[in-house]
Design a protein around this motif. Structure first.
Motif, PDB file in Angstrom:
ATOM      1  N   ALA A 223       3.459  -3.373   8.067  1.00  7.61           N
ATOM      2  CA  ALA A 223       4.449  -2.847   8.346  1.00  7.61           C
ATOM      3  C   ALA A 223       4.504  -1.584   7.724  1.00  7.61           C
ATOM      4  O   ALA A 223       4.039  -1.446   6.275  1.00  7.61           O
ATOM      5  CB  ALA A 223       5.870  -3.789   8.105  1.00  7.61           C
ATOM      6  N   THR A 224       4.768  -0.591   8.064  1.00 12.00           N
ATOM      7  CA  THR A 224       4.760   0.846   7.463  1.00 12.00           C
ATOM      8  C   THR A 224       5.812   1.683   7.518  1.00 12.00           C
ATOM      9  O   THR A 224       6.594   1.512   8.608  1.00 12.00           O
ATOM     10  CB  THR A 224       3.598   1.596   7.716  1.00 12.00           C
ATOM     11  OG1 THR A 224       3.540   2.108   9.311  1.00 12.00           O
ATOM     12  CG2 THR A 224       2.360   0.904   7.333  1.00 12.00           C
ATOM     13  N   LEU A 225       6.265   2.159   6.592  1.00 12.14           N
ATOM     14  CA  LEU A 225       7.514   3.440   6.689  1.00 12.14           C
ATOM     15  C   LEU A 225       6.680   4.659   5.922  1.00 12.14           C
ATOM     16  O   LEU A 225       6.524   4.829   4.777  1.00 12.14           O
ATOM     17  CB  LEU A 225       8.528   2.827   5.842  1.00 12.14           C
ATOM     18  CG  LEU A 225       9.882   3.815   5.922  1.00 12.14           C
ATOM     19  CD1 LEU A 225      10.472   3.991   7.079  1.00 12.14           C
ATOM     20  CD2 LEU A 225      10.903   3.381   4.918  1.00 12.14           C
TER      21      LEU A 225
ATOM     22  N   PHE B 148       3.346  -2.904   3.786  1.00  2.99           N
ATOM     23  CA  PHE B 148       3.439  -4.216   3.418  1.00  2.99           C
ATOM     24  C   PHE B 148       2.328  -4.894   4.304  1.00  2.99           C
ATOM     25  O   PHE B 148       2.401  -4.843   5.453  1.00  2.99           O
ATOM     26  CB  PHE B 148       4.544  -5.012   3.493  1.00  2.99           C
ATOM     27  CG  PHE B 148       4.693  -6.555   3.364  1.00  2.99           C
ATOM     28  CD1 PHE B 148       4.467  -6.911   2.084  1.00  2.99           C
ATOM     29  CD2 PHE B 148       4.572  -7.385   4.352  1.00  2.99           C
ATOM     30  CE1 PHE B 148       4.289  -8.239   1.988  1.00  2.99           C
ATOM     31  CE2 PHE B 148       4.495  -8.723   4.049  1.00  2.99           C
ATOM     32  CZ  PHE B 148       4.333  -9.253   2.860  1.00  2.99           C
ATOM     33  N   ASP B 149       1.313  -5.585   3.741  1.00  3.25           N
ATOM     34  CA  ASP B 149       0.346  -6.091   4.583  1.00  3.25           C
ATOM     35  C   ASP B 149       0.294  -7.762   4.403  1.00  3.25           C
ATOM     36  O   ASP B 149       0.286  -8.080   3.033  1.00  3.25           O
ATOM     37  CB  ASP B 149      -1.043  -5.628   4.373  1.00  3.25           C
ATOM     38  CG  ASP B 149      -0.944  -3.793   4.195  1.00  3.25           C
ATOM     39  OD1 ASP B 149      -1.124  -3.354   5.244  1.00  3.25           O
ATOM     40  OD2 ASP B 149      -0.519  -3.586   3.090  1.00  3.25           O
ATOM     41  N   PHE B 150      -0.090  -8.528   5.279  1.00  3.48           N
ATOM     42  CA  PHE B 150      -0.310  -9.900   5.014  1.00  3.48           C
ATOM     43  C   PHE B 150      -1.210 -10.488   5.923  1.00  3.48           C
ATOM     44  O   PHE B 150      -1.172 -10.006   7.107  1.00  3.48           O
ATOM     45  CB  PHE B 150       0.986 -10.806   4.828  1.00  3.48           C
ATOM     46  CG  PHE B 150       1.580 -10.994   6.213  1.00  3.48           C
ATOM     47  CD1 PHE B 150       1.499 -12.184   6.897  1.00  3.48           C
ATOM     48  CD2 PHE B 150       2.401 -10.012   7.040  1.00  3.48           C
ATOM     49  CE1 PHE B 150       1.915 -12.564   8.179  1.00  3.48           C
ATOM     50  CE2 PHE B 150       2.827 -10.173   8.184  1.00  3.48           C
ATOM     51  CZ  PHE B 150       2.721 -11.576   8.902  1.00  3.48           C
ATOM     52  N   ALA B 151      -1.618 -11.577   5.426  1.00  2.00           N
ATOM     53  CA  ALA B 151      -2.506 -12.403   6.579  1.00  2.00           C
ATOM     54  C   ALA B 151      -2.951 -13.913   5.934  1.00  2.00           C
ATOM     55  O   ALA B 151      -2.757 -14.143   4.748  1.00  2.00           O
ATOM     56  CB  ALA B 151      -4.013 -11.608   6.847  1.00  2.00           C
ATOM     57  N   VAL B 152      -3.067 -14.675   6.878  1.00  4.45           N
ATOM     58  CA  VAL B 152      -3.289 -16.185   6.695  1.00  4.45           C
ATOM     59  C   VAL B 152      -4.743 -16.628   7.456  1.00  4.45           C
ATOM     60  O   VAL B 152      -5.150 -16.284   8.536  1.00  4.45           O
ATOM     61  CB  VAL B 152      -2.264 -17.010   7.227  1.00  4.45           C
ATOM     62  CG1 VAL B 152      -2.415 -18.426   6.934  1.00  4.45           C
ATOM     63  CG2 VAL B 152      -0.736 -16.742   6.562  1.00  4.45           C
TER      64      VAL B 152
ATOM     65  N   ASP C 259       0.943  -1.099  -0.135  1.00  3.16           N
ATOM     66  CA  ASP C 259       0.207   0.107  -0.021  1.00  3.16           C
ATOM     67  C   ASP C 259       0.895   1.339  -0.050  1.00  3.16           C
ATOM     68  O   ASP C 259       1.992   1.323   0.434  1.00  3.16           O
ATOM     69  CB  ASP C 259      -1.038   0.067   1.279  1.00  3.16           C
ATOM     70  CG  ASP C 259      -0.150   0.072   2.465  1.00  3.16           C
ATOM     71  OD1 ASP C 259       0.053   1.366   2.778  1.00  3.16           O
ATOM     72  OD2 ASP C 259       0.248  -0.792   3.153  1.00  3.16           O
ATOM     73  N   GLY C 260       0.209   2.419  -0.401  1.00  4.13           N
ATOM     74  CA  GLY C 260       0.959   3.509  -0.300  1.00  4.13           C
ATOM     75  C   GLY C 260      -0.007   4.703   0.261  1.00  4.13           C
ATOM     76  O   GLY C 260      -1.046   4.392   0.451  1.00  4.13           O
TER      77      GLY C 260
END
Length: 570
Positions: free
Chosen positions: A436-438, A418-422, A399-400
């Motif tokens: 996680a973001t910057l 960055f994004d993730f899921a299970v 994402d932005g």
């Protein structure tokens, strides 16, 4: 003497049976194994799968299902065979077993024969787009109507309960294409008769608006699928458009897209090519099939005629030489569509392990036999698959964002994440992961955030709610040199006394939603950081030196985020 005769007959039958399995012309073969999970459950698996004269969706392995009679079943999707009899006689089961001297194929007649089945509970949407231009002529137009009628009957015979949804467009002019349109509806006994009457009532007229009709058909399919109920959306499997024409498009245009140009440079033609073929509908591609016959106004070797269909068909367009081939082509097209529902279920006894084979009838051919090596099947403990295809349903995205910080000074900046899921075991409507973001504020601080994230809903096919909670680290940067506005003035120093900031810490709340391959959310962060200031200090001897003062500042950080989810492996 009787014993000798009996032994000879038994030996002959064994050799004959072995030969039948060994030299089978049509078969499926694989390695059947049984393992045990950590919770004590048995796992049945077929691997190293190969076949001859039988075709199905390729797989590396298949997990078995225990049936009511305690046999184990394996299902092969979209199965077909080169055998003249098809699967009507069933498939015989054989196991590779040691007979005391060597390994041979042993027939097990107590296992029920494999049979072909149809999964007609899925939803298939089909649109027929038929040329009704005068260049066809009355005789050929009658052949087209009969071919389309046969197409409909084949689909109906495969599924008469309405699982197939069918719409029809007849075109010559654009206006007539709007009038000769039958909306998509379930194919049942009553609707089939009405659809056939609709086709028989079509009439010829001047002009050919092929591109317009295909554009209209793809929009009708997309709108229909989008408005399916939640239950039917779960069953949706496939959408396609089957189009027939005999000549050039000389009538399609759209004033909003551009003025028609010479040949195929018409901007509307290009628009239709870009928005019809492989158009995404409910996370799958719309398939476009084009059948064409050269009409009276098309020269024998006309490159322009072939170029008309470039980009309109998902596969190579089907160019027929004359109308005598039309009925067979429509029949083949219908048969290919219903193959999506043809499944073959094969059975094995639950306790056997090793090589297995299923053969059709007594068809055999000459083969060179290689002596197999004896293989020992070792029992091993593996983790049971908690959810079939679980790893293929992961949520992975980037994402932005547009980032804003509110403190004693306002900052604005950009960020990446960055994004993730299970998905949870046995429940793919709930997924757990992290983010996680910057984020960098122009001439200001940098924010680094991370934390767990929860998704609730069907993010693969519909939409889902996104919730996250994490930590936010506020980091000063080299370009971060703006002086602070100081709230307390009683010390007698000003904002120019500011020297630097320390790292700050806060909490982040994420709220958002997904829709198809895209997702959007907002991150709300709040925390505090310390600022250092140089201040004049008067000593006891009356001299003044520069000392330091620490001021604590709260901050609020808000970001507007738009993300993209990567396509999962099928």
């Amino acid at each position: 003497m009787k014993k000798i005769l009996f032994a000879i007959v038994a030996m002959f039958l064994c050799v004959s049976a072995f030969s039948q399995a060994e030299k089978a012309k049509y078969y499926i073969e694989g390695d059947y194994s049984i393992t045990q999970s950590t919770n004590g459950q048995f796992i049945y698996q077929l691997s190293n799968i190969s076949s001859k004269g039988i075709h199905f969706t390729p797989v590396e392995y298949i997990y078995g299902t225990k049936e009511a009679d305690e046999s184990i079943s394996f299902t092969f999707d979209r199965a077909s065979t080169d055998c003249p009899e098809g699967f009507s006689s069933g498939l015989k089961f054989w196991k590779w077993q040691y007979n005391g001297k060597e390994y041979t194929w042993q027939r097990d007649s107590e296992v029920k024969d494999a049979q072909q089945e149809f999964e007609t509970d899925k939803v298939m949407v089909v649109m027929l787009v038929l040329d009704c231009s005068k260049s066809l002529g009355d005789d050929n137009f009658a052949k087209l109507k009969n071919s389309a009628t046969k197409f409909i009957n084949i689909l109906y015979n495969a599924s008469s309960d309405g699982s197939i949804r069918l719409g029809i467009i007849g075109f010559n002019t654009m206006g007539n294409a709007d009038r000769m349109t039958r909306q998509i509806e379930p194919l049942t006994a009553s609707s089939r008769d009405e659809m056939i009457r609709f086709i028989q009532d079509m009439t010829l007229y001047n002009n050919t608006a092929l591109y317009y009709a295909m554009h209209k058909g793809s929009d009708m399919i997309s709108n229909y699928v989008e408005n399916l109920s939640s239950v039917e959306s779960e069953k949706f499997d496939y959408a396609c458009m089957v189009s027939f024409t005999d000549g050039y498009d000389n009538h399609s245009m759209d004033a909003n897209i551009g003025v028609p140009q010479e040949g195929l440079d018409n901007p509307y033609y290009q628009y239709v090519r870009d928005h019809v073929v492989n158009r995404t509908i409910a996370n799958s591609n719309l398939k476009s099939y084009v059948i064409a016959i050269k009409g009276n106004d098309v020269s024998e070797d006309n490159k322009l005629y072939k170029a008309v269909f470039d980009g309109l068909s998902s596969e190579d367009p089907i160019l027929l030489s004359d109308f005598s081939e039309l009925e067979n082509q429509f029949e083949n097209m219908a048969q290919e569509l219903i193959k999506r529902w043809q499944n073959l279920t094969c059975y094995v006894p639950s306790a056997h392990q090793g090589k297995v084979r299923w053969t059709i009838g007594d068809y055999t051919e000459k083969v060179v036999r290689e002596e197999p090596k004896e293989e020992k099947v070792e029992a091993k403990t593996v983790e049971a698959p908690m959810y079939p295809g679980l790893l293929r349903k992961n949520f992975i995205g980037v994402d932005g964002c547009l980032d804003m910080e509110f403190t004693s000074t306002f900052y604005i900046g950009l960020g990446l994440g960055f994004d993730f899921a299970v998905p949870f075991p046995r429940n793919d409507k709930v997924a757990m992961g992290g983010f996680a973001t910057l984020k960098y504020c122009i001439a200001g601080p940098t924010h680094v955030g991370a934390g767990p994230m929860l998704l609730i809903g069907d993010y693969e096919n519909k939409s889902a709610f996104m919730l996250g909670l994490g930590l936010d680290f506020r980091c000063p940067t080299e370009t971060y040199n703006r002086p602070r506005k100081i709230a307390r003035r009683e010390f007698g120093w000003t904002k120019e006394n500011w020297e630097h900031d320390n790292f700050g810490l806060g909490a982040t709340l994420r709220l958002g939603a997904t829709k198809g391959r895209f997702f959007a959310f907002m991150d709300f962060s709040a925390g505090a950081y310390n600022s250092w200031y140089l201040v004049p200090l008067v000593q006891t001897d009356g001299t003044t030196i520069m000392g330091t003062h620490v001021e604590r500042h709260p901050y609020v950080n808000v970001s507007l985020n738009l993300g993209y989810r990567f396509k999962n492996r099928k």
